[in-house]
Motif scaffolding. Structure first.
Motif, PDB file in Angstrom:
ATOM      1  N   TYR A  32       0.870  -1.184   0.000  1.00 14.34           N
ATOM      2  CA  TYR A  32       0.000   0.000   0.000  1.00 14.34           C
ATOM      3  C   TYR A  32       0.899   1.223   0.000  1.00 14.34           C
ATOM      4  CZ  TYR A  32       1.133  -1.123   4.857  1.00 14.34           C
ATOM      5  OH  TYR A  32       1.796  -1.496   6.013  1.00 14.34           O
ATOM      6  N   TYR A  33       0.284   2.388   0.038  1.00 17.22           N
ATOM      7  CA  TYR A  33       1.031   3.643   0.087  1.00 17.22           C
ATOM      8  C   TYR A  33       0.569   4.444   1.295  1.00 17.22           C
ATOM      9  CZ  TYR A  33       2.288   2.573  -4.752  1.00 17.22           C
ATOM     10  OH  TYR A  33       2.769   1.972  -5.886  1.00 17.22           O
ATOM     11  N   LEU A  34       1.490   5.196   1.833  1.00 16.58           N
ATOM     12  CA  LEU A  34       1.194   6.092   2.941  1.00 16.58           C
ATOM     13  C   LEU A  34       1.660   7.490   2.582  1.00 16.58           C
ATOM     14  CD1 LEU A  34       2.437   3.707   5.748  1.00 16.58           C
ATOM     15  CD2 LEU A  34       0.055   4.354   5.349  1.00 16.58           C
ATOM     16  N   PHE A  35       0.922   8.471   3.070  1.00 15.88           N
ATOM     17  CA  PHE A  35       1.202   9.859   2.723  1.00 15.88           C
ATOM     18  C   PHE A  35       1.096  10.740   3.973  1.00 15.88           C
ATOM     19  CE2 PHE A  35       0.492   9.246  -1.877  1.00 15.88           C
ATOM     20  CZ  PHE A  35      -0.297   8.107  -1.867  1.00 15.88           C
ATOM     21  N   TRP A  36       1.824  11.832   3.933  1.00 18.09           N
ATOM     22  CA  TRP A  36       1.581  12.955   4.827  1.00 18.09           C
ATOM     23  C   TRP A  36       1.266  14.167   3.952  1.00 18.09           C
ATOM     24  CZ3 TRP A  36       0.784  13.375   9.915  1.00 18.09           C
ATOM     25  CH2 TRP A  36       1.192  12.311  10.742  1.00 18.09           C
ATOM     26  N   ASN A  99      -5.792   0.548  -5.801  1.00 17.98           N
ATOM     27  CA  ASN A  99      -6.991   1.368  -5.916  1.00 17.98           C
ATOM     28  C   ASN A  99      -6.730   2.728  -5.316  1.00 17.98           C
ATOM     29  OD1 ASN A  99      -9.502   2.503  -6.035  1.00 17.98           O
ATOM     30  ND2 ASN A  99     -10.474   1.100  -4.592  1.00 17.98           N
ATOM     31  N   ASN A 100      -6.257   3.644  -6.142  1.00 15.68           N
ATOM     32  CA  ASN A 100      -5.970   4.962  -5.571  1.00 15.68           C
ATOM     33  C   ASN A 100      -7.211   5.841  -5.485  1.00 15.68           C
ATOM     34  OD1 ASN A 100      -6.262   5.751  -8.253  1.00 15.68           O
ATOM     35  ND2 ASN A 100      -4.589   7.219  -8.152  1.00 15.68           N
ATOM     36  N   ASN A 101      -8.386   5.229  -5.646  1.00 13.16           N
ATOM     37  CA  ASN A 101      -9.627   5.951  -5.392  1.00 13.16           C
ATOM     38  C   ASN A 101     -10.079   5.822  -3.952  1.00 13.16           C
ATOM     39  OD1 ASN A 101     -10.056   6.827  -8.036  1.00 13.16           O
ATOM     40  ND2 ASN A 101     -10.921   4.866  -8.629  1.00 13.16           N
ATOM     41  N   ASP A 102      -9.344   5.069  -3.146  1.00 12.48           N
ATOM     42  CA  ASP A 102      -9.802   4.768  -1.793  1.00 12.48           C
ATOM     43  C   ASP A 102      -8.806   5.261  -0.763  1.00 12.48           C
ATOM     44  OD1 ASP A 102     -10.711   1.768   0.081  1.00 12.48           O
ATOM     45  OD2 ASP A 102     -11.476   3.817   0.170  1.00 12.48           O
ATOM     46  N   MET A 103      -8.416   6.511  -0.849  1.00 14.35           N
ATOM     47  CA  MET A 103      -7.480   7.074   0.105  1.00 14.35           C
ATOM     48  C   MET A 103      -8.213   7.399   1.399  1.00 14.35           C
ATOM     49  SD  MET A 103      -4.670  10.102  -0.407  1.00 14.35           S
ATOM     50  CE  MET A 103      -3.917   9.245  -1.779  1.00 14.35           C
ATOM     51  N   ARG A 104      -7.615   6.993   2.523  1.00  9.66           N
ATOM     52  CA  ARG A 104      -8.203   7.206   3.846  1.00  9.66           C
ATOM     53  C   ARG A 104      -7.339   8.172   4.632  1.00  9.66           C
ATOM     54  NH1 ARG A 104     -13.366   5.029   4.254  1.00  9.66           N
ATOM     55  NH2 ARG A 104     -13.486   3.765   2.362  1.00  9.66           N
TER      56      ARG A 104
ATOM     57  N   GLN B  98      -1.049   3.742  -9.657  1.00 12.39           N
ATOM     58  CA  GLN B  98      -0.816   3.312  -8.275  1.00 12.39           C
ATOM     59  C   GLN B  98      -0.036   4.343  -7.499  1.00 12.39           C
ATOM     60  OE1 GLN B  98       1.140  -0.445  -8.265  1.00 12.39           O
ATOM     61  NE2 GLN B  98      -0.372  -1.429  -9.582  1.00 12.39           N
ATOM     62  N   GLY B  99      -0.522   4.628  -6.316  1.00 20.87           N
ATOM     63  CA  GLY B  99       0.222   5.482  -5.415  1.00 20.87           C
ATOM     64  C   GLY B  99       0.226   6.949  -5.768  1.00 20.87           C
ATOM     65  N   ALA B 100      -0.591   7.339  -6.724  1.00 22.88           N
ATOM     66  CA  ALA B 100      -0.607   8.753  -7.107  1.00 22.88           C
ATOM     67  C   ALA B 100      -1.182   9.595  -5.981  1.00 22.88           C
ATOM     68  CB  ALA B 100      -1.424   8.941  -8.372  1.00 22.88           C
ATOM     69  N   PRO B 101      -0.501  10.663  -5.599  1.00 21.43           N
ATOM     70  CA  PRO B 101      -1.062  11.538  -4.568  1.00 21.43           C
ATOM     71  C   PRO B 101      -2.209  12.368  -5.122  1.00 21.43           C
ATOM     72  CG  PRO B 101       0.956  12.488  -5.427  1.00 21.43           C
ATOM     73  CD  PRO B 101       0.801  11.140  -6.083  1.00 21.43           C
TER      74      PRO B 101
END
Lengths: 115, 113
Positions: A32-36, A99-104, B98-101
């Motif tokens: 998965y990916y994590l962001f700040w 699925n980058n449409n489901d960012m939490r 994938q992973g696009a901000p």
């Protein structure tokens, strides 16, 4: 469903000092990916840093770095040499790999920088 | 730089009015999103769209609808505004990979009286 928890509603730091913002998440996925993200008082949210879960190395962007602990599902943000312009709301976010449409998003941490 | 533009920064509407929030992005992104931001709750997804005329419900779609007639434009519609829809609304866009901000607009502070 994945959840993101930021346990610190507010933090403060002295200018030039270092501060760490906490984030934990819950997922059954292995990749998965994590962001700040940062939202200054002007309100436009901008990306601070991104981490790919399969990468062992912690991401860094200038004065911003993360401590990614996959087993503990922890993703903290460290801001070094804090500046007045770092004052903002900071949001931690999780995105599934496929699925980058489901960012939490977490609830956010308001960071105050004291001169 | 990607630019996501929301048509209004502040709106004041009366209960029962139909409200349109407009969002335009200039980077040919496939995905567009509408979030609602409330203190202590973070960002909650209302609707998203992955292509023209395509839309998917997010976590809190009740009381809202959306329209995407052109790739660059994504509108949020409050059919009959209520006081519990007073909030900050954020539009965002991203490419479909994938992973696009997400790239956000400045937000619209809506007050329903």
């Amino acid at each position: 469903a994945q959840t993101v928890t930021q346990s610190q509603p507010e933090m403060s730091v002295q200018e030039a000092e270092t501060v760490t913002l906490s984030c934990t998440y819950d997922t059954s996925e292995s990749d998965y990916y994590l962001f700040w993200y940062k939202q200054p008082p002007s309100r436009q949210m901008i990306l601070v840093i991104r981490q790919e879960a399969y990468k062992q190395q912690n991401a860094t962007e200038n004065r911003f770095s993360v401590n990614f602990q996959k087993a503990a599902k922890s993703f903290s943000l460290k801001i070094s040499d804090s500046q007045l312009g770092d004052a903002a709301m900071y949001f931690c976010a999780y995105s599934p790999k496929y699925n980058n449409n489901d960012m939490r998003f977490g609830a956010g941490t308001r960071l105050t920088v004291k001169p | 730089d990607v630019k996501v533009t929301q048509s209004s920064r502040y709106l004041v509407k009366r209960t029962g009015e139909k409200v349109f929030l407009e969002c335009v992005q200039d980077m040919d992104h496939e995905n567009m999103f509408w979030y609602r931001q409330d203190p202590g709750l973070g960002l909650r997804l209302i609707y998203f769209s992955y292509d023209v005329k395509m839309k998917e419900k997010g976590d809190i779609p009740e009381g809202y609808s959306v329209s995407r007639e052109k790739k660059e434009r994504f509108s949020l519609i409050l059919e009959s505004a209520s006081t519990n829809q007073t909030s900050m609304y954020l539009c965002a866009s991203s490419p479909y990979h994938q992973g696009a901000p997400l790239h956000f607009g400045n937000g619209t502070r809506l007050t329903v009286t």
